[in-house]
Design an enzyme around this catalytic site. Structure first.
Site, PDB file in Angstrom:
ATOM      1  N   TRP A 107      70.458 -69.818  39.367  1.00  0.00           N
ATOM      2  CA  TRP A 107      71.132 -68.888  40.582  1.00  0.00           C
ATOM      3  C   TRP A 107      70.310 -68.840  41.729  1.00  0.00           C
ATOM      4  O   TRP A 107      70.651 -68.993  42.928  1.00  0.00           O
ATOM      5  CB  TRP A 107      71.846 -67.747  40.201  1.00  0.00           C
ATOM      6  CG  TRP A 107      73.111 -67.950  39.272  1.00  0.00           C
ATOM      7  CD1 TRP A 107      73.298 -67.748  37.952  1.00  0.00           C
ATOM      8  CD2 TRP A 107      74.352 -68.811  39.542  1.00  0.00           C
ATOM      9  NE1 TRP A 107      74.363 -68.014  37.549  1.00  0.00           N
ATOM     10  CE2 TRP A 107      75.084 -68.850  38.428  1.00  0.00           C
ATOM     11  CE3 TRP A 107      74.864 -69.391  40.696  1.00  0.00           C
ATOM     12  CZ2 TRP A 107      76.316 -69.283  38.140  1.00  0.00           C
ATOM     13  CZ3 TRP A 107      76.080 -69.875  40.527  1.00  0.00           C
ATOM     14  CH2 TRP A 107      76.691 -69.839  39.559  1.00  0.00           C
ATOM     15  N   ASP A 111      70.339 -60.577  44.387  1.00  0.00           N
ATOM     16  CA  ASP A 111      71.767 -60.829  43.881  1.00  0.00           C
ATOM     17  C   ASP A 111      71.836 -60.146  42.524  1.00  0.00           C
ATOM     18  O   ASP A 111      70.996 -60.541  41.672  1.00  0.00           O
ATOM     19  CB  ASP A 111      71.720 -62.304  43.474  1.00  0.00           C
ATOM     20  CG  ASP A 111      72.804 -63.081  42.714  1.00  0.00           C
ATOM     21  OD1 ASP A 111      73.547 -62.102  42.433  1.00  0.00           O
ATOM     22  OD2 ASP A 111      72.765 -64.259  42.471  1.00  0.00           O
ATOM     23  N   LYS A 145      81.190 -60.409  36.340  1.00  0.00           N
ATOM     24  CA  LYS A 145      80.380 -60.239  35.075  1.00  0.00           C
ATOM     25  C   LYS A 145      80.591 -58.478  34.954  1.00  0.00           C
ATOM     26  O   LYS A 145      80.672 -58.517  33.557  1.00  0.00           O
ATOM     27  CB  LYS A 145      78.992 -60.290  35.507  1.00  0.00           C
ATOM     28  CG  LYS A 145      78.750 -61.944  36.386  1.00  0.00           C
ATOM     29  CD  LYS A 145      78.634 -62.892  35.553  1.00  0.00           C
ATOM     30  CE  LYS A 145      78.780 -64.228  36.225  1.00  0.00           C
ATOM     31  NZ  LYS A 145      77.902 -64.593  37.036  1.00  0.00           N
TER      32      LYS A 145
END
Ligand SMILES: *Cc1c(COP(=O)(O)O)cnc(C)c1O
Length: 360
Positions: free
Chosen positions: A101, A172, A196
């Protein structure tokens, strides 16, 4: 039989939240209308939005220097919004490359200006957080970007890197948002896709320092400016009302759990139990460097891919789903976000012990 869902995201939600949403689905607050059907400017939704924001403020101890925003497009939209707002074409931004990511965030930012990768663990297949001591920050970075938890590789920052005065740190936090106590003052901005730890996919929670947002580039589309979300209270257009409603329910639930300190303790207990089993066994093996291990995504291997396939299949038959590792790393990944109860982890551990005993 109850199924424990170990999926990395969208991930399981607390059962209490699912039941409450079901109860209110067709009749919200005695309006005889579902929450999906109510105007975003009406008193019911305005109250949902305000409560969701206040819950997040309370849980994370966020002061008035920061604003809480809900932005569509998931975490990935933030990968472009951040450089568009804060990185001038002749500037440079610092990024740590700790996983898939973060490398996606880097690739997106490179469309806009020069990116300095301060440190990377790519060479060791992202099995650790790049050692902060060796990082090489630039002289005049517009900001520093990190990924606090690497969902795919199963690594996590246990302490955050120091940053230079005047260089905002942006994180993030998609896969460990509100899973532990952090000091928001260490950051210019934190963000994450909700699917999540916080609610449904499609919406990103963005917590941003107001003065940083105000300094953002004004010559970009309105919907991509953080200042728009602050000025309009995330309601420049119709916000994702159902996602925000679920975020409100999830944060109500977090408060009822006793807040982030309590949640962190439970998360520690769950992850320690799993790592203890893995480390004490010659059958299971963690590919992650011990100092970098994630408390959210526990990645492990078995002696062969064949046994891993068998493990996933049998776990499925025993009421445990979503354990297949990401295709880029293979193996097993147990994602144990806030909503995964201790009982789910205990069930997995019992299954692992039994599976090892029978060697499949
Ligand atoms: C899941 C994830 C993303 C992507 O989220 P989307 O909402 O699908 O864009 C980004 N970063 C991290 C760390 C993630 O775990």
């Amino acid at each position: 039989m109850k199924v424990y869902n170990f999926s990395a995201g969208p991930a399981m939600l607390p059962e209490e939240v699912m039941l409450k949403a079901q109860e209110e689905f067709c009749n919200y607050g005695d309006t005889k209308c579902g929450i999906l059907e109510l105007s975003h400017r009406g008193p019911q939704f305005m109250d949902v939005l305000a409560t969701a924001k206040q819950n997040i403020r309370d849980l994370m101890n966020i002061n008035d220097d920061y604003e809480i925003c809900f932005v569509q497009g998931g975490a990935s939209m933030q990968f472009c919004m951040i450089p568009m707002n804060f990185l001038p074409a002749d500037g440079v931004a610092d990024y740590a490359d700790s996983g898939t990511w973060s490398s996606k965030a880097i690739q997106e930012a490179q469309r806009f200006a020069k990116i300095n990768v301060v440190g990377s663990s790519k060479e060791t297949n992202y099995d650790r957080i790049p050692v902060v001591r060796h990082w090489q920050p630039s002289e005049n970075a517009a900001y520093m970007h990190i990924t606090s938890n690497n969902t795919i590789a199963g690594t996590q920052f246990h302490t955050f890197p120091p940053v230079k005065e005047g260089v905002p740190m942006i994180a993030d936090m998609s896969s460990d948002f509100m899973s532990r106590v952090i000091d928001i003052n260490d950051f210019g901005m934190v963000y994450g896709g909700a699917q999540k730890n916080l609610g449904p996919s499609g919406v990103a929670l963005v917590i941003i320092r107001k003065d940083l947002a105000a300094r953002g580039n004004k010559n970009i589309p309105t919907m991509l400016r953080y200042s728009t979300y602050i000025d309009k209270d995330s309601m420049f257009n119709t916000p994702p009302t159902f996602a925000i409603y679920l975020l409100k329910l999830v944060t109500d639930w977090m408060k009822a759990q006793g807040g982030l300190a309590m949640i962190e303790e439970i998360n520690n207990t769950k992850s320690e139990a799993l790592y203890e089993l893995i480390d004490g066994s010659d059958f299971y093996r963690s590919p992650v460097e011990p100092g970098s291990r994630s408390k959210m995504n526990i990645v492990f291997r078995l002696p062969s891919e064949e046994l891993e396939g068998e493990f996933i299949k049998k776990a499925g038959m025993n009421g445990m789903s979503g354990l297949k590792g990401h295709r880029s790393v293979g193996g097993i990944r147990a994602s144990i976000y806030n909503a995964m109860p201790i009982a789910g982890v205990e069930k997995l551990i019992d299954f692992m012990i039994q599976f090892e005993k029978n060697k499949g």
